[in-house]
Design a protein around this motif. Structure first.
Motif, PDB file in Angstrom:
ATOM      1  N   ILE A  89      27.059  46.303  23.363  1.00 48.28           N
ATOM      2  CA  ILE A  89      27.235  44.973  23.939  1.00 48.28           C
ATOM      3  C   ILE A  89      26.128  44.048  23.455  1.00 48.28           C
ATOM      4  CG2 ILE A  89      28.389  45.772  26.032  1.00 48.28           C
ATOM      5  CD1 ILE A  89      25.636  45.244  27.408  1.00 48.28           C
ATOM      6  N   ALA A  90      26.358  42.753  23.645  1.00 45.17           N
ATOM      7  CA  ALA A  90      25.325  41.777  23.317  1.00 45.17           C
ATOM      8  C   ALA A  90      24.303  41.751  24.443  1.00 45.17           C
ATOM      9  CB  ALA A  90      25.965  40.402  23.151  1.00 45.17           C
TER      10      ALA A  90
ATOM     11  N   ALA B 142      28.867  46.112  51.571  1.00 46.90           N
ATOM     12  CA  ALA B 142      27.946  44.997  51.307  1.00 46.90           C
ATOM     13  C   ALA B 142      28.608  43.668  51.661  1.00 46.90           C
ATOM     14  CB  ALA B 142      27.501  45.016  49.845  1.00 46.90           C
ATOM     15  N   LEU B 143      29.891  43.528  51.325  1.00 47.34           N
ATOM     16  CA  LEU B 143      30.609  42.284  51.655  1.00 47.34           C
ATOM     17  C   LEU B 143      30.648  42.066  53.171  1.00 47.34           C
ATOM     18  CD1 LEU B 143      33.677  42.367  49.229  1.00 47.34           C
ATOM     19  CD2 LEU B 143      31.709  40.838  49.127  1.00 47.34           C
TER      20      LEU B 143
ATOM     21  N   LEU C  30      35.343  34.218  42.746  1.00 44.80           N
ATOM     22  CA  LEU C  30      34.513  34.590  41.601  1.00 44.80           C
ATOM     23  C   LEU C  30      35.295  35.447  40.626  1.00 44.80           C
ATOM     24  CD1 LEU C  30      31.105  35.493  43.265  1.00 44.80           C
ATOM     25  CD2 LEU C  30      31.845  33.307  42.334  1.00 44.80           C
ATOM     26  N   ARG C  31      35.882  36.509  41.145  1.00 47.85           N
ATOM     27  CA  ARG C  31      36.650  37.413  40.296  1.00 47.85           C
ATOM     28  C   ARG C  31      37.400  38.377  41.190  1.00 47.85           C
ATOM     29  NH1 ARG C  31      33.361  42.322  39.471  1.00 47.85           N
ATOM     30  NH2 ARG C  31      31.328  41.932  40.361  1.00 47.85           N
TER      31      ARG C  31
ATOM     32  N   ASN D 289      29.360  44.899  38.141  1.00 48.56           N
ATOM     33  CA  ASN D 289      29.185  45.964  39.130  1.00 48.56           C
ATOM     34  C   ASN D 289      30.465  46.202  39.901  1.00 48.56           C
ATOM     35  OD1 ASN D 289      26.528  46.105  38.588  1.00 48.56           O
ATOM     36  ND2 ASN D 289      25.878  44.890  40.339  1.00 48.56           N
ATOM     37  N   PRO D 290      30.634  47.431  40.359  1.00 51.15           N
ATOM     38  CA  PRO D 290      31.696  47.630  41.343  1.00 51.15           C
ATOM     39  C   PRO D 290      31.352  46.858  42.621  1.00 51.15           C
ATOM     40  CG  PRO D 290      30.408  49.655  41.013  1.00 51.15           C
ATOM     41  CD  PRO D 290      29.896  48.646  40.029  1.00 51.15           C
ATOM     42  N   ILE D 291      32.368  46.395  43.320  1.00 50.97           N
ATOM     43  CA  ILE D 291      32.140  45.641  44.550  1.00 50.97           C
ATOM     44  C   ILE D 291      32.143  46.604  45.732  1.00 50.97           C
ATOM     45  CG2 ILE D 291      33.199  43.967  46.116  1.00 50.97           C
ATOM     46  CD1 ILE D 291      34.107  42.445  43.638  1.00 50.97           C
ATOM     47  N   SER D 292      31.181  46.421  46.627  1.00 55.63           N
ATOM     48  CA  SER D 292      31.077  47.275  47.808  1.00 55.63           C
ATOM     49  C   SER D 292      31.610  46.531  49.024  1.00 55.63           C
ATOM     50  CB  SER D 292      29.620  47.662  48.043  1.00 55.63           C
ATOM     51  OG  SER D 292      29.460  48.135  49.362  1.00 55.63           O
TER      52      SER D 292
ATOM     53  N   THR E  90      21.743  48.071  38.570  1.00 59.61           N
ATOM     54  CA  THR E  90      22.423  47.636  39.782  1.00 59.61           C
ATOM     55  C   THR E  90      23.567  48.575  40.141  1.00 59.61           C
ATOM     56  OG1 THR E  90      23.590  46.132  38.358  1.00 59.61           O
ATOM     57  CG2 THR E  90      21.824  45.214  39.668  1.00 59.61           C
ATOM     58  N   GLY E  91      23.746  48.746  41.395  1.00 56.28           N
ATOM     59  CA  GLY E  91      24.812  49.615  41.873  1.00 56.28           C
ATOM     60  C   GLY E  91      25.896  48.776  42.514  1.00 56.28           C
ATOM     61  N   PRO E  92      26.760  49.387  43.297  1.00 59.90           N
ATOM     62  CA  PRO E  92      27.784  48.614  44.001  1.00 59.90           C
ATOM     63  C   PRO E  92      27.115  47.611  44.941  1.00 59.90           C
ATOM     64  CG  PRO E  92      28.188  50.981  44.182  1.00 59.90           C
ATOM     65  CD  PRO E  92      26.821  50.809  43.600  1.00 59.90           C
ATOM     66  N   ASP E  93      27.589  46.374  44.909  1.00 56.57           N
ATOM     67  CA  ASP E  93      27.027  45.354  45.793  1.00 56.57           C
ATOM     68  C   ASP E  93      28.111  44.335  46.108  1.00 56.57           C
ATOM     69  OD1 ASP E  93      27.242  43.762  43.557  1.00 56.57           O
ATOM     70  OD2 ASP E  93      25.109  43.772  43.100  1.00 56.57           O
ATOM     71  N   SER E  94      27.703  43.207  46.694  1.00 56.76           N
ATOM     72  CA  SER E  94      28.713  42.215  47.074  1.00 56.76           C
ATOM     73  C   SER E  94      29.314  41.524  45.862  1.00 56.76           C
ATOM     74  CB  SER E  94      28.083  41.164  47.987  1.00 56.76           C
ATOM     75  OG  SER E  94      27.152  40.401  47.250  1.00 56.76           O
ATOM     76  N   GLY E  95      28.626  41.561  44.740  1.00 51.91           N
ATOM     77  CA  GLY E  95      29.167  40.971  43.518  1.00 51.91           C
ATOM     78  C   GLY E  95      29.145  39.457  43.488  1.00 51.91           C
TER      79      GLY E  95
ATOM     80  N   ARG F 186      29.881  42.012  26.912  1.00 46.39           N
ATOM     81  CA  ARG F 186      28.818  41.920  27.913  1.00 46.39           C
ATOM     82  C   ARG F 186      28.955  43.112  28.854  1.00 46.39           C
ATOM     83  NH1 ARG F 186      24.721  40.046  27.255  1.00 46.39           N
ATOM     84  NH2 ARG F 186      24.348  39.211  29.318  1.00 46.39           N
ATOM     85  N   PRO F 187      27.877  43.410  29.589  1.00 47.95           N
ATOM     86  CA  PRO F 187      27.960  44.545  30.513  1.00 47.95           C
ATOM     87  C   PRO F 187      29.110  44.362  31.508  1.00 47.95           C
ATOM     88  CG  PRO F 187      25.723  43.655  30.424  1.00 47.95           C
ATOM     89  CD  PRO F 187      26.572  42.726  29.638  1.00 47.95           C
TER      90      PRO F 187
ATOM     91  N   LEU G 225      23.223  46.490  31.716  1.00 48.22           N
ATOM     92  CA  LEU G 225      22.824  46.415  33.122  1.00 48.22           C
ATOM     93  C   LEU G 225      22.526  47.826  33.601  1.00 48.22           C
ATOM     94  CD1 LEU G 225      25.395  43.996  34.792  1.00 48.22           C
ATOM     95  CD2 LEU G 225      22.958  43.632  34.505  1.00 48.22           C
TER      96      LEU G 225
ATOM     97  N   ASN H  41      37.012  38.274  45.277  1.00 50.97           N
ATOM     98  CA  ASN H  41      35.650  38.062  45.754  1.00 50.97           C
ATOM     99  C   ASN H  41      35.345  36.568  45.798  1.00 50.97           C
ATOM    100  OD1 ASN H  41      33.506  39.367  46.825  1.00 50.97           O
ATOM    101  ND2 ASN H  41      32.432  39.688  44.901  1.00 50.97           N
TER     102      ASN H  41
END
Lengths: 393, 466
Positions: free
Chosen positions: A118-119, B343-344, B448-449, B337-340, A126-131, B333-334, A123, B456
């Protein structure tokens, strides 16, 4: 507080060529760097009593370093502190040696970025989060500072870009003198100004490259160093400062300086006894992840007065022939930024310069040298390391 | 006296229009890539709720044919995003173009029965028509909202009439993307015209009124020609007809008649009698009587400002990318993240309500919420502080040309708010030549996505339009 000054000596260093090492993995990079350092120090793997392993994400635990170098049943600790990773691994090793716990320790930094496909940076962290957090990869983050710096000091886009371009041109020139650099090619101000946009207002040549690389330092106490070589190099000061999200939380945070830089430099200057960095520091390797970063660093580290770094850039102060050469080896601009390795790569250049072994890049008066790293994972908060080195008295 | 206490509408910033290369249809409103029926409803409700006391609201009813979820209530998301209390009743009225008037009937009944005092009714739609179809030319995206109550109403609901018909005229099966329809002559003559005529005539007969007794007639129509046809057949003259905005916003589905009602209320004066009729699986007609409170309605005239503050897309391809008709390859691009879900849930007030904190010791306003104050280091001494309705300006920004987003470059802004506090956020509905330090902005609720079927939502900065 006793401080670190003159309590630790570097006796051996190694550094791989930085670049796209499609044919090498981290074992190859670590072995190459370590065996250059062993040879330089006149030591071997059996002499190493403890090791610190800096990597952002090219391995977890101390195991990959022990595995690569066959360090058998000694303590190996992984250190991660974003772009300050390599220097922080080195710093932790210094403290263990200064404390007298170990006589000889090794600090290694490595990163293998080019396997990701990737460019930019993968990452890792970071793990699972609210995004919902806005994506602010390094170019987007540092561009916030460029926009505000231009605004704050009344620079037009064209004026600002030209100043930044001159920093890129300087570092690219220095890189042409360094066979270990990833990029060894001159560029012009016009090329830099007109390059494709990455994160406005930062274009391609405002950004450092993405590379693989590794670097190793072997340290001991000065009294032992004397028996190993004449030209060992002393650690004079070490500072690390970590932000607490002030940039996002405090509306008066100005986006024209990095307070972490100021604080880390104050710590290192206090230890080293440096009062006037512009006069007392002969050479510096600083974290030019982006040209705007290098510009602001000049001011944060006290090389230039606030808002006036551009005058020093125009005057050539930081070129190889200038009063205070910065990024003599080509910097992150030419080495790319294999995150865990960069800090120790910078120390390698300062070590060689202070020994008078920097070849065509050799600076005449190089007695006190500085290295600096600035890392981030979230916008507007940083991990900064500053290290100062000197020749033996 | 049950009626409308306040009202609001939302029209997205973008249009397909005569300057759009590859379009060729009439002008219509287009939701941005990060807008959907939920986000537009939040914007409409925000306009409607300006200065209204939120704690007195008992319910929120959401009408749409394009709920982002087949299973998961949209009105619960909207109620949270507009910062309503937890002790309310919410419901989605989906699958029919007539959802808004059905929801309005439920709200009126609940208020009359005394089970609720104030109920929000919002309608929003973002319907997809097959590329190059007639419907793609006439559809539009938008939302409306009404707060219904029994005191201080700007328009009272005097009477209503409803009929339910079943006909396969316009439909979309579960899992399908584009709206389908049967032969036009059949569905318009036997469906739309007949049902609307029966409802309107039935209502006038019941109330002993004639077309001359109305100041304005506001009604749904699938297109401009049918709108004019029905007006003529019902016996209204041109001065009585509320402009259906074809060629400006288009047929916004379940939100269409409600948006026209908002436009009518914006121009109404005390004493006006308004006919409001809606279509879909039957038809429904209401009589509204405008009161003296209309002059003090919040955000009066806002709808027209939103209609006029527009940007016509330069080409059809952008629209096709926004609607995912044309797949977009994002850069290397990376992966995000998976969404939790945990967390939401944990952060729902800071995410959906955009609540930060204000330190009760030193008054520093902070986002996101902290445990220890960034300035005075006092622990856990904060009150919630909502940023969603605050205005600010861009302090600094960057534009990421490599971001994995539909709208390259991704504009990242640091917004300083007039009343204090700062948020780092992405910017949307942005034209690159407008983005500058000092630009006045407000916050807009956006998608967002979508990851793992989770839409989200979060807030972005937008240029202040009206």
């Amino acid at each position: 507080m006793q401080g670190i000054k003159d309590r630790v000596a570097i006796v051996g260093m190694g550094c791989t060529k930085f670049g796209e090492h499609w044919d090498k993995d981290i074992e190859d990079l670590l072995v190459e760097a370590a065996y250059e350092a062993y040879e330089d120090a006149g030591l071997g793997p059996k002499d190493i009593q403890a090791a610190w392993f800096g990597t952002l994400g090219s391995g977890f635990t101390g195991l990959p370093l022990a595995h690569a170098l066959k360090l058998e049943y000694i303590p190996v600790t992984r250190v991660e502190n974003a772009c300050a990773t390599g220097t922080d691994a080195f710093r932790n090793a210094c403290y263990a040696v200064a404390a007298g716990i170990y006589d000889i320790a090794l600090a290694a930094g490595v990163e293998k970025l080019k396997d990701s496909g990737i460019a930019g940076l993968p990452l890792y962290f970071t793990g699972p989060d609210s995004g919902v957090e806005p994506p602010t990869p390094p170019p987007a983050n540092f561009a916030l500072y460029a926009t505000r710096y231009f605004q704050h000091y009344g620079l037009s886009y064209e004026e600002g870009k030209k100043i930044l371009a001159k920093i890129a041109v300087k570092n690219h020139h220095n890189g042409t003198l360094n066979p270990k650099a990833h990029f060894q090619r001159e560029i012009t101000v016009e090329q830099a100004v007109n390059a494709p946009m990455i994160a406005w207002p930062l274009g391609l040549y405002d950004c450092c490259g993405v590379s693989d690389g590794g670097a190793v330092a072997i340290i001991t106490r000065p009294e032992i160093a004397k028996s190993l070589k004449q030209d060992y190099i002393l650690v004079k000061g070490l500072g690390v400062a970590v932000g607490a999200m002030q940039g996002q939380l405090q509306p008066d945070y100005d986006f024209v300086h990095f307070n972490e830089n100021v604080k880390a430099a104050q710590m290192a200057y206090a230890e080293a006894g440096i009062k006037n960095p512009r006069e007392e520091i002969d050479i510096a390797e600083v974290h030019d992840c982006f040209t705007i970063t290098e510009l602001v660093i000049y001011e944060d580290l006290g090389f230039s007065p606030r808002g006036r770094a551009r005058e020093d850039v125009e005057a050539g102060t930081f070129s190889l022939e200038g009063d205070l050469p910065v990024n003599m080896d080509g910097g992150l601009k030419c080495f790319g930024h294999p995150v865990g390795a960069s800090g120790i790569r910078m120390i390698y250049e300062v070590y060689k310069q202070l020994q008078g072994k920097a070849g065509p890049r050799q600076i005449k008066k190089a007695e006190i040298g500085l290295t600096h790293n600035l890392g981030m994972i979230k916008a507007a908060s940083f991990t900064t390391s500053v290290a100062i080195f000197g020749q033996k008295d | 006296m049950v009626g409308i206490v306040s009202y609001g509408a939302y029209v997205p910033r973008y249009r397909l229009g005569k300057d759009t290369v590859g379009w060729g249809g009439p002008e219509r409103a287009v939701a941005n890539f990060d807008e959907d029926s939920i986000t537009m409803a939040v914007a409409a409700v925000a306009g409607c709720l300006d200065s209204q006391k939120k704690e007195t609201i008992d319910g929120l009813l959401f009408a749409t044919t394009t709920s982002p979820y087949a299973e998961k209530q949209a009105s619960a998301i909207i109620a949270t995003a507009v910062d309503l209390k937890r002790e309310i009743s919410t419901a989605d009225f989906t699958n029919t173009l007539r959802g808004a008037s059905i929801a309005m009937r439920s709200a009126i009944d609940a208020i009359k029965a005394g089970s609720s005092k104030k109920v929000l009714v919002t309608a929003s739609d973002c319907r997809m028509a097959a590329p190059r179809s007639d419907y793609e030319r006439t559809f539009g995206d938008g939302a409306a909202a009404f707060l219904l109550g029994d005191s201080n109403v700007v328009a009272s609901i005097e009477a209503s009439y409803v009929i339910t018909d079943h006909m396969m005229d316009v439909w979309r099966a579960s899992g399908e993307t584009f709206v389908r329809s049967w032969e036009e002559r059949f569905i318009l003559d036997e469906g739309y015209q007949r049902a609307m005529r029966d409802a309107v005539v039935g209502l006038m007969k019941k109330e002993n009124l004639t077309p001359k007794d109305f100041s304005k007639a506001v009604f749904y129509a699938p297109d401009a020609r049918r709108h004019a046809d029905l007006a003529r057949r019902l016996g209204f003259d041109a001065s009585q007809i509320q402009d259906p905005l074809f060629g400006k916003q288009g047929n916004t589905g379940a939100a269409f008649a409600p948006m026209l009602l908002v436009a009518a209320l914006d121009e109404a004066k005390a004493g006006d009698r308004i006919l409001y009729a809606n279509y879909g699986d039957g038809a429904e007609a209401y009589i509204l009587k405008v009161t003296e409170h209309i002059e003090k309605a919040p955000n009066r005239g806002n709808f027209r400002k939103l209609l006029e503050s527009k940007k016509v897309l330069p080409n059809y391809e952008i629209y096709a990318r926004w609607r995912d008709i044309l797949p977009v390859e994002t850069g290397r691009r990376p992966a995000p993240n998976p969404i939790s879900s945990a967390a939401l849930w944990r952060e729902k007030d800071q995410i959906l309500r955009l609540c930060g904190v204000k330190c009760k010791t030193c008054e520093t306003i902070q986002y996101p919420p902290q445990r220890v104050c960034t300035k005075c280091h006092t622990k856990d001494n904060f009150e919630p502080y909502r940023f969603a309705d605050k205005k600010g300006e861009i302090f600094t920004y960057s534009m990421d040309y490599l971001a994995a987003t539909v709208d390259i470059p991704l504009v990242i802004t640091v917004v300083n708010f007039q009343d204090g506090g700062r948020i780092l956020c992405t910017m949307t509905d942005r034209e690159l030549d407008e983005v500058k330090v000092g630009l006045p902005v407000q916050m807009s609720f956006r998608k967002l996505r979508t990851t793992g079927g989770i839409h989200n939502y979060f807030w972005k900065s937008v240029k202040i339009r009206a």
